[in-house]
Each structure stands twice: as structure tokens, then as C-alpha cells.
Scaffold this motif. Sequence first.
Motif, short mmCIF file in Angstrom:
data_model
loop_
_atom_site.label_atom_id
_atom_site.label_comp_id
_atom_site.label_asym_id
_atom_site.label_seq_id
_atom_site.Cartn_x
_atom_site.Cartn_y
_atom_site.Cartn_z
N CYS A 1 0.86 -1.18 0.00
CA CYS A 1 0.00 0.00 0.00
C CYS A 1 0.90 1.23 0.00
O CYS A 1 1.49 1.57 1.03
CB CYS A 1 -0.91 0.00 1.22
N GLU B 1 -11.03 -1.89 8.86
CA GLU B 1 -11.98 -1.25 7.95
C GLU B 1 -12.90 -0.30 8.70
O GLU B 1 -13.14 0.83 8.25
CB GLU B 1 -12.80 -2.30 7.21
N SER C 1 -12.57 3.71 7.83
CA SER C 1 -13.72 4.29 7.14
C SER C 1 -14.47 5.33 7.99
O SER C 1 -15.29 6.08 7.47
CB SER C 1 -14.70 3.20 6.70
N ASN D 1 -4.41 8.37 2.65
CA ASN D 1 -4.33 6.97 2.22
C ASN D 1 -5.64 6.21 2.43
O ASN D 1 -5.71 5.02 2.14
CB ASN D 1 -3.21 6.25 2.97
N GLU E 1 -8.57 6.02 0.97
CA GLU E 1 -9.18 5.36 -0.19
C GLU E 1 -8.38 4.12 -0.60
O GLU E 1 -8.95 3.06 -0.88
CB GLU E 1 -9.27 6.35 -1.35
N ALA E 2 -7.06 4.23 -0.64
CA ALA E 2 -6.21 3.10 -1.04
C ALA E 2 -6.31 1.95 -0.03
O ALA E 2 -6.41 0.79 -0.42
CB ALA E 2 -4.75 3.55 -1.18
N LEU F 1 -8.82 1.34 2.10
CA LEU F 1 -10.16 0.74 2.03
C LEU F 1 -10.32 -0.13 0.78
O LEU F 1 -11.00 -1.17 0.83
CB LEU F 1 -11.23 1.82 2.07
N LYS F 2 -9.71 0.26 -0.31
CA LYS F 2 -9.77 -0.54 -1.54
C LYS F 2 -9.11 -1.90 -1.33
O LYS F 2 -9.64 -2.93 -1.75
CB LYS F 2 -9.08 0.23 -2.67
N ILE F 3 -7.97 -1.91 -0.68
CA ILE F 3 -7.27 -3.18 -0.39
C ILE F 3 -8.09 -4.03 0.58
O ILE F 3 -8.26 -5.24 0.37
CB ILE F 3 -5.86 -2.92 0.17
N GLN G 1 -11.30 -4.04 0.99
CA GLN G 1 -12.45 -4.57 0.26
C GLN G 1 -12.04 -5.74 -0.64
O GLN G 1 -12.74 -6.75 -0.73
CB GLN G 1 -13.11 -3.46 -0.58
N LYS G 2 -10.89 -5.61 -1.29
CA LYS G 2 -10.38 -6.70 -2.14
C LYS G 2 -10.16 -7.96 -1.30
O LYS G 2 -10.53 -9.07 -1.71
CB LYS G 2 -9.06 -6.27 -2.81
N ASN H 1 -13.51 -9.57 -0.38
CA ASN H 1 -14.10 -10.27 -1.51
C ASN H 1 -13.35 -11.56 -1.85
O ASN H 1 -13.93 -12.49 -2.41
CB ASN H 1 -14.12 -9.36 -2.74
#
Length: 194
Positions: A132, A149, A153, A178, A180-181, A183-185, A187-188, A191
Amino acid sequence: MEKRYQQLYSYYYADCLVVCPDCGKDAVVKNENNYKEAALECRHCNLRKTGYDMVLYKAVAKLHCPICAHSIRVERCVKEKLENISVECGECDTKLDIKPRYERYVSNYSKKTNGLKQDDVFGCPLYFQDDCKGNLFWAKNREHLLEMEAYVSSELRTLPYRMRMVERLPAFIKEAKNREAVLKILQKWKNSYK
């Protein structure tokens, strides 16, 4: 209204999610903090190991050959302590049975991991880890992931009394730039593991 951080879990490290050394899928390390009670279990390939499976002994013997006085040094890794081991003089080929000294150590699957975080007993890389913005970002398990998270968030991050995990998060995770980056990780990772 701003989203306020609320602690979801009080303990995150009961189990550690790792990459299975046999099949490369997710596996669980239980009781990572105590190798005597530790267990590695993979639901995909049915790999089962305990901390005791990782205990090895190094048999060490130093002596001089009684026939030619040549120096003999032997080191062998063995699973169990033996009463005697066989050694051979490299000079005169005399075979001897000697009682070695033993050193106990815990082996692991540790291979080159390119700086990745590993569990402490088996040496398997953690399942959740990524780069990251030039920093190693990792989570021990799903609960740890969800707690981070919830913290990242939220806009209001007042800490409850004795919130140790959040207090120890690296600065790059806490920085708003940082968010957004990170949280994107997260979320990945959510999933990828159901």
C-alpha cells in the motif's frame, strides 16, 4: 452526520489466516503464540500439522578418531533423540558409535518470502497482505481486517479505553490521504475470502 468509530472486536489474533505451504490456498494457524499448542490446518488439501511436528534436534558430536587422531565433527538434524549415532572418520574410515549432544529448535516452512509477514510457528506467509503506497499492509485474520476497515472508514476516530490494535496501526493506515487506497485493499481482501 459523521460516522463514528466503534470497536467491533476485542481480540483479533485467536487464529491467523495463512497461505498453505502445500496447496497455496488459505489455511488457519491456531494458537500461534505457543508452538506447543499451535496447529496448522488447511481445509482444501487437508494438511494438518502441530507445533510439535516442527520440533527438530541437531545431533552434535566433536571428537578425535581413536585410531588416527583425526578431528571429527558431525552435525545432523534428527526428529527424535537417539542414544547413539554412527560416525565415520574421514581419514581412516573407522566407524564409531558415539553419544551426541542435542540442540532443540523449531523448524518451519519458511522459504524466501520477499519481505512478507509470516506466522511465528510454521513460517507461512499471511493470507491478507499487500503493498500500500510502498508499505507492507497486512491483516492476521478476517476480524482484524474488519476492525481496520471500521476504523479507517470512520470520520470520527475517538478511541475507546485500551484499544491496543488501533493504537499500534502504522501511520500510513491512519493518514486521511491513504484512506481510499487502504479501504480498496481491505475490500479486495474481503471479496477474496468468503
